[in-house]
Design a protein around this motif. Structure first.
Motif, PDB file in Angstrom:
ATOM      1  N   VAL A  86       1.105  -1.314   0.060  1.00 48.81           N
ATOM      2  CA  VAL A  86      -0.192   0.379  -0.380  1.00 48.81           C
ATOM      3  C   VAL A  86       0.816   1.205  -0.610  1.00 48.81           C
ATOM      4  O   VAL A  86       2.325   1.024   0.338  1.00 48.81           O
ATOM      5  CB  VAL A  86      -1.342  -0.225   1.441  1.00 48.81           C
ATOM      6  CG1 VAL A  86      -1.804   1.058   1.369  1.00 48.81           C
ATOM      7  CG2 VAL A  86      -1.149  -1.572   1.402  1.00 48.81           C
ATOM      8  N   LEU A  87       0.591   2.456  -0.547  1.00 49.01           N
ATOM      9  CA  LEU A  87       0.951   3.533  -0.470  1.00 49.01           C
ATOM     10  C   LEU A  87       0.639   4.368   0.545  1.00 49.01           C
ATOM     11  O   LEU A  87      -1.029   4.622   0.668  1.00 49.01           O
ATOM     12  CB  LEU A  87       1.739   3.782  -2.160  1.00 49.01           C
ATOM     13  CG  LEU A  87       1.861   3.092  -2.593  1.00 49.01           C
ATOM     14  CD1 LEU A  87       2.147   4.018  -4.568  1.00 49.01           C
ATOM     15  CD2 LEU A  87       3.275   2.750  -2.386  1.00 49.01           C
ATOM     16  N   TRP A  88       0.871   5.243   1.205  1.00 51.46           N
ATOM     17  CA  TRP A  88       0.078   6.426   1.185  1.00 51.46           C
ATOM     18  C   TRP A  88       0.332   7.878   1.249  1.00 51.46           C
ATOM     19  O   TRP A  88       2.487   7.646   0.425  1.00 51.46           O
ATOM     20  CB  TRP A  88       0.226   6.471   2.888  1.00 51.46           C
ATOM     21  CG  TRP A  88       1.163   6.840   3.935  1.00 51.46           C
ATOM     22  CD1 TRP A  88       1.127   8.159   4.047  1.00 51.46           C
ATOM     23  CD2 TRP A  88       2.168   6.679   4.487  1.00 51.46           C
ATOM     24  NE1 TRP A  88       2.081   8.666   5.332  1.00 51.46           N
ATOM     25  CE2 TRP A  88       2.932   7.514   5.872  1.00 51.46           C
ATOM     26  CE3 TRP A  88       2.340   4.979   5.043  1.00 51.46           C
ATOM     27  CZ2 TRP A  88       3.458   7.243   5.858  1.00 51.46           C
ATOM     28  CZ3 TRP A  88       3.583   5.128   5.558  1.00 51.46           C
ATOM     29  CH2 TRP A  88       3.971   5.652   6.095  1.00 51.46           C
ATOM     30  N   ILE A  89      -0.214   9.040   1.385  1.00 48.89           N
ATOM     31  CA  ILE A  89       0.428  10.411  -0.283  1.00 48.89           C
ATOM     32  C   ILE A  89       0.586  11.283   1.866  1.00 48.89           C
ATOM     33  O   ILE A  89      -0.817  11.411   2.271  1.00 48.89           O
ATOM     34  CB  ILE A  89      -0.294  11.158  -0.542  1.00 48.89           C
ATOM     35  CG1 ILE A  89      -0.493   9.740  -1.933  1.00 48.89           C
ATOM     36  CG2 ILE A  89       0.242  12.026  -1.071  1.00 48.89           C
ATOM     37  CD1 ILE A  89       0.160   9.155  -2.782  1.00 48.89           C
ATOM     38  N   GLY A  90       1.730  11.852   1.943  1.00 52.02           N
ATOM     39  CA  GLY A  90       1.282  12.816   2.851  1.00 52.02           C
ATOM     40  C   GLY A  90       0.936  14.128   3.087  1.00 52.02           C
ATOM     41  O   GLY A  90       0.490  14.475   2.325  1.00 52.02           O
ATOM     42  N   ALA A  91       1.051  14.520   4.077  1.00 49.97           N
ATOM     43  CA  ALA A  91      -0.080  15.882   4.407  1.00 49.97           C
ATOM     44  C   ALA A  91       0.801  17.048   3.458  1.00 49.97           C
ATOM     45  O   ALA A  91       0.529  17.853   2.765  1.00 49.97           O
ATOM     46  CB  ALA A  91       0.053  16.328   5.540  1.00 49.97           C
ATOM     47  N   ARG A  92       2.095  17.039   3.573  1.00 48.29           N
ATOM     48  CA  ARG A  92       2.636  17.840   2.703  1.00 48.29           C
ATOM     49  C   ARG A  92       2.697  18.162   1.216  1.00 48.29           C
ATOM     50  O   ARG A  92       3.346  18.137   0.716  1.00 48.29           O
ATOM     51  CB  ARG A  92       4.660  17.732   3.608  1.00 48.29           C
ATOM     52  CG  ARG A  92       4.172  18.052   4.785  1.00 48.29           C
ATOM     53  CD  ARG A  92       6.107  18.613   5.254  1.00 48.29           C
ATOM     54  NE  ARG A  92       5.659  18.597   7.300  1.00 48.29           N
ATOM     55  CZ  ARG A  92       6.514  18.756   6.976  1.00 48.29           C
ATOM     56  NH1 ARG A  92       7.830  20.037   6.741  1.00 48.29           N
ATOM     57  NH2 ARG A  92       6.795  19.509   8.704  1.00 48.29           N
ATOM     58  N   THR A  93       2.264  16.590   0.675  1.00 46.86           N
ATOM     59  CA  THR A  93       2.098  16.461  -0.246  1.00 46.86           C
ATOM     60  C   THR A  93       0.920  16.371  -0.454  1.00 46.86           C
ATOM     61  O   THR A  93       0.497  17.352  -2.458  1.00 46.86           O
ATOM     62  CB  THR A  93       2.615  15.098  -1.067  1.00 46.86           C
ATOM     63  OG1 THR A  93       3.926  14.133  -0.425  1.00 46.86           O
ATOM     64  CG2 THR A  93       3.306  14.881  -2.369  1.00 46.86           C
TER      65      THR A  93
END
Length: 239
Positions: A86-93
């Motif tokens: 699984v991938l996650w996208i961070g808040a800064r992205t």
């Protein structure tokens, strides 16, 4: 339930933590930061590709699938190379539509699940827009992660939960799984349980909790990480 250290600091630290988590009921995915976006240079920024090798070894030994944060196309290529689950996208992205579109384009033709954290600022439409960009690139296994919002207001929280925003997201996208990240909302251990319980009371679909074998020695976010034992005790108290 997603759990694991803020960062993959060494192979030994990662696998030891994972072994302890593998024995905890309900943990379905291990999280670990491989690339750490730091406000200023010089702090621990992760071990990159080496950490992905450690995560592969961890999965082989413990059978726990893993998720990592990606912030650019190079991260995506490496995460796919090492078969991240699984991938996650961070808040800064997620705050930057240009970055989101580049990552979404890099993922075209894959079916890997993607979890999108809320942007740093409290902007529901920006959060939905990030999810839409992945959806339009053919990513159908999508979820959102509520990790709170930076408001500049002093409070007990590191990031204000502003619960009305994830509630509005669930209303706008009723089929979208929404997971809460109390670790980044709280920034401290002593209010994690109450915040996690609040998320479950609001019908969030899961939790992401930072767990480290020895939080006092953690290279990032030491104050908000739990030991595996404290994590298990917290789960027992949740209803």
């Amino acid at each position: 339930m997603i759990a694991g250290p803020c960062g993959a600091e060494s192979e030994d630290q990662l696998i030891d933590t994972a072994k302890q988590l593998a024995s905890v009921n309900h943990v379905s995915l291990l999280r670990a930061g491989v690339w750490k976006p730091r406000t200023r240079p010089g702090a621990f920024e992760g071990h990159g590709e080496n950490a992905l090798r450690w995560l592969q070894a961890m999965r082989e030994e413990t059978k726990l699938p893993f998720t990592v944060e990606v912030a650019n196309t190079e991260h995506v290529e490496l995460a796919l190379k090492y078969n991240a689950d699984v991938l996650w996208i961070g808040a800064r992205t997620s705050v930057n539509p240009f970055s989101i579109q580049e990552i979404a384009d890099a993922l075209k033709g894959t079916d890997i699940p993607v979890l999108v954290k809320n942007p740093i600022n409290a902007d529901l439409q920006l959060w939905i827009g990030a999810l839409e960009r992945f959806n339009r690139s053919g990513i159908k296994k999508l979820g959102a992660i509520h990790r709170g919002f930076h408001t500049g207001v002093n409070s007990q929280y590191r990031n204000q939960p502003k619960w009305e925003i994830p509630i509005a997201l669930k209303s706008a996208c009723p089929d979208l799984p929404v997971i809460c990240d109390p670790s980044h909302i709280c920034g401290r251990r002593d209010i994690l349980l109450a915040t996690a319980q609040k998320a479950l009371d609001l019908n969030m679909d899961g939790l992401m909790i930072e767990v480290h074998r020895d939080p006092a020695t953690a290279l990032s976010d030491a104050a908000q990480q739990l030991t595996p034992k404290l994590f298990e005790e917290m789960l027992d108290k949740l209803v």
